[in-house]
Design an enzyme around this catalytic site. Structure first.
Site, short mmCIF file in Angstrom:
data_model
loop_
_atom_site.label_atom_id
_atom_site.label_comp_id
_atom_site.label_asym_id
_atom_site.label_seq_id
_atom_site.Cartn_x
_atom_site.Cartn_y
_atom_site.Cartn_z
N HIS A 158 24.00 60.73 66.99
CA HIS A 158 23.08 61.73 67.53
C HIS A 158 21.63 61.36 67.24
CE1 HIS A 158 25.93 65.13 68.38
NE2 HIS A 158 26.70 64.40 67.59
N GLU B 290 22.17 61.33 62.49
CA GLU B 290 21.01 61.76 63.27
C GLU B 290 19.96 60.67 63.07
OE1 GLU B 290 20.77 64.39 65.21
OE2 GLU B 290 22.28 65.83 64.54
N GLU C 281 18.85 62.61 74.74
CA GLU C 281 19.66 62.25 73.57
C GLU C 281 21.01 61.68 74.01
OE1 GLU C 281 20.73 65.52 71.04
OE2 GLU C 281 21.93 64.24 69.71
N HIS D 53 27.14 64.51 72.77
CA HIS D 53 26.80 65.10 74.08
C HIS D 53 27.34 64.23 75.22
CE1 HIS D 53 24.32 67.48 71.38
NE2 HIS D 53 23.86 66.34 70.92
ZN ZN Z 1 23.03 65.81 69.08
#
Ligand code: ZN
Length: 292
Positions: free
Chosen positions: A174, A256, A119, A82
């Site tokens: 992430h 993640e 995030e 992102h």
């Molecule tokens: Zn993400």
């Protein structure tokens, strides 16, 4: 020669600063540029990927223990998931791009903790820590972005940046946005995909190896368990719907790091000390993969 004299003078200054414990002013301590080094390939204000140089030219003090330079000559691309500016550019990030198996949004805003820690901020922070750890081991590190652009890159561009750097490995950082009670980290591996612009046949095997190493070292470094909501306790998940993986031609995984929407995981993710451990785990996983 004038240049040599200038370098000597700067080196003396650097050693003086080192003796004074003035870390932030020195190359090799965080991201401070080394004035004696040749210019990097990233022009000031460039919106392209940012490369970190492989080695500070300032010699280490004689008392320093031998450095682990096991990643010298290796290139790693770190992809901070992102972009903190994405939420102000919904029109741009919602445009569809080709991910091989489908057409999908260019990028997303990412999730956040209940208290509002984004995030996109988390991924940049962990990516910086990861970059510094890898550079300290001698690797060249390329970031797909460094919040030095208003939004994106799109997922297909992230893959292209990774491919163009001809790296030995790519890691996309992430944190997940799942239900409360869903906890733990997982590593996403590319599925076998051959459709349109996507052909992952050559990267499925090495990416799994990379992902297994990272999952193992991440658990050890952070002391956290693999995901309790997917991956069957292995901390590994395989997906064919991520353009960043489908379009990669080099070994690549997504990490993640935890679930931002779960309060217990959020407490970890918002801790700088924990993020350092997370980066350490990812770096060690990459190193063990590359060292074979
Ligand atoms: Zn993400």
């Amino acid at each position: 020669m004038p240049n040599d004299r200038r370098k000597t003078a700067r080196r003396s200054l650097a050693l003086l600063l080192a003796a004074a414990g003035c870390c932030a002013a020195l190359a090799g301590c965080g991201a401070a540029p080394d004035p004696a080094a040749p210019p990097s390939d990233k022009a000031p204000g460039s919106r392209g990927p940012s490369a970190s140089r492989t080695a500070p030219s300032t010699p280490a003090p004689a008392s320093t223990a031998p450095e682990n330079r096991s990643l010298a000559g290796r290139t790693v691309v770190v992809d901070p998931g992102h972009n903190p500016g994405n939420f102000q550019h919904s029109k741009e990030i919602n445009q569809k791009v080709n991910i091989g198996t489908n057409r999908k949004e260019c990028d997303t805003t990412g999730t956040s903790t209940e208290a509002g820690y984004a995030e996109a901020s988390f991924t940049l922070d962990v990516s910086h820590r990861l970059r510094d750890l890898l550079v300290a081991r001698g690797a060249k590190v390329v970031l797909t972005h460094d919040a030095d652009r208003p939004w994106g890159p799109c997922v297909d561009e992230r893959a292209r940046i990774g491919n163009a750097a001809r790296p030995d490995a790519v890691v996309s950082v992430h944190a997940d946005g799942s239900a409360v009670g869903n906890r733990g980290f997982h590593v996403i591996l590319p599925a076998r995909v051959r459709e349109g612009a996507a052909d992952t046949a050559k990267i499925v095997g090495p990416s799994r190896e990379l992902g297994e190493r990272i999952a193992d070292r991440f658990a050890r470094a952070t002391g956290t368990a693999p995901s309790n909501y997917l991956g069957g306790g292995t901390g590994l998940d395989v997906r064919d719907d991520l353009g960043g993986l489908n379009l990669s031609t080099v070994p690549k995984v997504f990490v993640e790091c935890g679930n931002m929407r779960d309060p217990k995981d959020a407490k970890l993710l918002t801790s700088a000390a924990w993020r350092q451990k997370a980066a350490q785990g990812i770096a060690e996983g990459i190193a063990t993969y590359l060292e074979g």
